[in-house]
Design a protein around this motif. Structure first.
Motif, PDB file in Angstrom:
ATOM      1  N   LEU A  47     -31.112  -8.823  -2.851  1.00 55.98           N
ATOM      2  CA  LEU A  47     -32.394  -8.579  -2.185  1.00 55.98           C
ATOM      3  C   LEU A  47     -32.377  -9.123  -0.755  1.00 55.98           C
ATOM      4  O   LEU A  47     -32.904  -8.476   0.173  1.00 55.98           O
ATOM      5  CB  LEU A  47     -33.524  -9.213  -2.991  1.00 55.98           C
ATOM      6  CG  LEU A  47     -34.953  -8.875  -2.538  1.00 55.98           C
ATOM      7  CD1 LEU A  47     -35.201  -7.380  -2.638  1.00 55.98           C
ATOM      8  CD2 LEU A  47     -35.973  -9.648  -3.372  1.00 55.98           C
ATOM      9  N   ALA A  48     -31.785 -10.306  -0.558  1.00 60.84           N
ATOM     10  CA  ALA A  48     -31.687 -10.854   0.798  1.00 60.84           C
ATOM     11  C   ALA A  48     -30.794  -9.974   1.668  1.00 60.84           C
ATOM     12  O   ALA A  48     -31.092  -9.747   2.851  1.00 60.84           O
ATOM     13  CB  ALA A  48     -31.132 -12.275   0.741  1.00 60.84           C
ATOM     14  N   THR A  49     -29.705  -9.485   1.085  1.00 61.70           N
ATOM     15  CA  THR A  49     -28.834  -8.572   1.832  1.00 61.70           C
ATOM     16  C   THR A  49     -29.581  -7.302   2.206  1.00 61.70           C
ATOM     17  O   THR A  49     -29.444  -6.788   3.325  1.00 61.70           O
ATOM     18  CB  THR A  49     -27.594  -8.221   0.982  1.00 61.70           C
ATOM     19  OG1 THR A  49     -26.929  -9.426   0.588  1.00 61.70           O
ATOM     20  CG2 THR A  49     -26.621  -7.359   1.772  1.00 61.70           C
ATOM     21  N   CYS A  50     -30.399  -6.795   1.286  1.00 59.44           N
ATOM     22  CA  CYS A  50     -31.198  -5.595   1.572  1.00 59.44           C
ATOM     23  C   CYS A  50     -32.168  -5.835   2.720  1.00 59.44           C
ATOM     24  O   CYS A  50     -32.400  -4.943   3.551  1.00 59.44           O
ATOM     25  CB  CYS A  50     -31.982  -5.171   0.331  1.00 59.44           C
ATOM     26  SG  CYS A  50     -30.975  -4.473  -0.993  1.00 59.44           S
ATOM     27  N   ALA A  51     -32.746  -7.035   2.773  1.00 56.93           N
ATOM     28  CA  ALA A  51     -33.705  -7.341   3.841  1.00 56.93           C
ATOM     29  C   ALA A  51     -33.045  -7.257   5.210  1.00 56.93           C
ATOM     30  O   ALA A  51     -33.602  -6.668   6.156  1.00 56.93           O
ATOM     31  CB  ALA A  51     -34.306  -8.727   3.620  1.00 56.93           C
ATOM     32  N   TYR A  52     -31.847  -7.818   5.328  1.00 55.43           N
ATOM     33  CA  TYR A  52     -31.148  -7.761   6.614  1.00 55.43           C
ATOM     34  C   TYR A  52     -30.669  -6.350   6.929  1.00 55.43           C
ATOM     35  O   TYR A  52     -30.620  -5.940   8.093  1.00 55.43           O
ATOM     36  CB  TYR A  52     -29.976  -8.746   6.614  1.00 55.43           C
ATOM     37  CG  TYR A  52     -30.407 -10.156   6.933  1.00 55.43           C
ATOM     38  CD1 TYR A  52     -30.555 -10.578   8.246  1.00 55.43           C
ATOM     39  CD2 TYR A  52     -30.690 -11.059   5.917  1.00 55.43           C
ATOM     40  CE1 TYR A  52     -30.970 -11.860   8.544  1.00 55.43           C
ATOM     41  CE2 TYR A  52     -31.109 -12.352   6.199  1.00 55.43           C
ATOM     42  CZ  TYR A  52     -31.248 -12.745   7.515  1.00 55.43           C
ATOM     43  OH  TYR A  52     -31.671 -14.017   7.813  1.00 55.43           O
ATOM     44  N   MET A  53     -30.318  -5.597   5.909  1.00 55.36           N
ATOM     45  CA  MET A  53     -29.918  -4.209   6.141  1.00 55.36           C
ATOM     46  C   MET A  53     -31.094  -3.375   6.640  1.00 55.36           C
ATOM     47  O   MET A  53     -30.941  -2.517   7.514  1.00 55.36           O
ATOM     48  CB  MET A  53     -29.332  -3.618   4.853  1.00 55.36           C
ATOM     49  CG  MET A  53     -28.006  -4.240   4.444  1.00 55.36           C
ATOM     50  SD  MET A  53     -27.441  -3.739   2.805  1.00 55.36           S
ATOM     51  CE  MET A  53     -26.937  -2.053   3.116  1.00 55.36           C
ATOM     52  N   CYS A  54     -32.293  -3.637   6.100  1.00 55.26           N
ATOM     53  CA  CYS A  54     -33.485  -2.924   6.571  1.00 55.26           C
ATOM     54  C   CYS A  54     -33.807  -3.297   8.016  1.00 55.26           C
ATOM     55  O   CYS A  54     -34.196  -2.434   8.817  1.00 55.26           O
ATOM     56  CB  CYS A  54     -34.675  -3.239   5.668  1.00 55.26           C
ATOM     57  SG  CYS A  54     -34.586  -2.478   4.031  1.00 55.26           S
ATOM     58  N   LEU A  55     -33.658  -4.585   8.355  1.00 58.40           N
ATOM     59  CA  LEU A  55     -33.875  -5.003   9.745  1.00 58.40           C
ATOM     60  C   LEU A  55     -32.879  -4.323  10.677  1.00 58.40           C
ATOM     61  O   LEU A  55     -33.242  -3.857  11.764  1.00 58.40           O
ATOM     62  CB  LEU A  55     -33.745  -6.525   9.857  1.00 58.40           C
ATOM     63  CG  LEU A  55     -34.889  -7.356   9.265  1.00 58.40           C
ATOM     64  CD1 LEU A  55     -34.539  -8.841   9.317  1.00 58.40           C
ATOM     65  CD2 LEU A  55     -36.182  -7.096  10.023  1.00 58.40           C
TER      66      LEU A  55
END
Length: 392
Positions: free
Chosen positions: A237-245
């Protein structure tokens, strides 16, 4: 859920404190692609406009043998320079760059032309040189037009209608829209978008797996009374957050950069505004957990940060390979292709760029297939984290 969110907050904040990683993931990766792509497209378009306006330069050997041809070329704005060259010296001049295109008019040109026989000329150019090839194509077109005009005049002199030589009249109808023509130039933009997504989560996926194993903190983390699924889910989920940014920054950069790309000068129009960027974000959003799960899954098998970098650098190419096949084979959006992650996102984004309608079922199929693949990878990663080999 509380444990998953705790792990998410821990990984998100820890990665936020690493300035160098943050610059690479959220600045260099998302911004480098749009700036580079925009500069390349702008340079290519400007060069095309300059070449179309720039007069053709032609070196002519034997101008006295074809005065009418010379006058015709000069009337078309061709800049001629005289030189006495044989075929061998003309070849050498073109190879060395002393001349771009050489037109050799042989001595027998005049007599054959007067006798209404095919009058030979030699056009010497280097097809391996892109600039020379374009000049040669322009010269070949002018010579062909001159020859066709002479042929029509000869038919009229003999009382034959030139229309008899035109058995078929082809009237070409181009149905391409300005936005459709722009996709020829902008079609590869989707590669940079997907690559920026993966680059945004690359370093966090490595640091939260191989990085923790290398620092020795993974054993303490696994000893906590927290389900392994929650640990894996929080890290992904944290990786997804940075990918969305990273995706948001990259799309914003594309919208900004292409405001300065002169597509209109070639009759093109880029359908790339805020609405298009939002549509791109929605199309790519289901691909984010798939990319995050894939990178976390692969990095979980590595033992060091450097080893994870080596493997994930190769993994980054896997989701972008279908885009290369789509470009080579000119694939069109079909329902079956919507079940292939990354390829379906590429095809949907291309349709948005062309301002074409998108079927709702295609969007559902694309998002659903990406979600299913992501779920499978998350389950496999969680099972791997339950094994004792994670500590070995």
């Amino acid at each position: 859920m509380r444990a998953l969110l705790t792990v998410f907050a821990k990984e998100f904040l820890e990665n936020l404190r690493d300035r160098r990683t943050l610059v690479s993931a959220l600045l260099f990766g998302p911004l480098f692609g749009p700036i580079l792509f925009g500069a390349m497209v702008s340079r290519m378009l400007n060069q095309s406009v300059v070449e179309s306006d720039e007069p053709l330069h032609l070196t002519v050997s034997g101008k006295d043998h074809a005065p009418e041809l010379v006058r015709y070329l000069e009337s078309k704005g061709v800049r001629l320079s005289s030189a006495s060259l044989s075929e061998s010296t003309a070849r050498a001049a073109v190879r060395s760059g002393a001349a771009q295109v050489v037109l050799i008019v042989p001595l027998e040109y005049g007599s054959r032309f007067t006798a209404a026989l095919p009058a030979p000329v030699l056009l010497v150019a280097d097809s391996a040189d892109s600039q020379t090839r374009k000049s040669a194509d322009r010269a070949r077109l002018l010579l062909g037009t001159y020859g066709s005009g002479i042929a029509q005049l000869r038919l009229q002199v003999r009382g034959v209608s030139p229309l008899l030589a035109a058995a078929v009249a082809v009237n070409e109808i181009d149905v391409a829209t300005p936005t459709g023509r722009a996709v020829v130039v902008l079609g590869f933009m989707t590669y940079f978008v997907l690559f920026a997504i993966l680059m945004g989560g690359l370093y966090l996926a490595i640091d939260s797996t191989a990085g923790e194993r290398e620092r020795g903190s993974l054993e303490a983390l696994l000893s906590l009374p927290v389900a392994r699924g929650s640990l894996v889910g929080g890290k992904i989920l944290a990786t997804c957050a940075y990918m969305c940014l990273s995706l948001a920054i990259s799309l914003s950069a594309f919208v900004f950069v292409f405001r300065f790309v002169p597509l209109e000068r070639l009759g093109m129009s880029a359908n790339l505004g805020v609405d298009t960027a939002c549509a791109f974000f929605a199309i790519c959003l289901p691909f984010v957990p798939l990319g995050a799960a894939l990178m976390t899954f692969v990095a979980s098998f590595t033992r060091s940060y450097r080893e994870a970098q080596t493997y994930l650098t190769s993994v980054l190419l896997v989701p972008t390979l279908p885009i290369a096949f789509a470009s080579i084979y000119s694939l069109k959006p079909t329902r079956s292709l919507m079940f292939i992650p990354s390829l379906s996102q590429h095809l949907l984004m291309t349709s948005v760029l062309k301002d074409e309608p998108i079927a709702g079922l295609d969007v559902v199929a694309s998002a659903g297939s990406s979600a299913v693949f992501a779920l499978v990878l998350i389950v496999l990663t969680a099972r791997h984290w339950r094994r004792e080999t994670m500590l070995g």
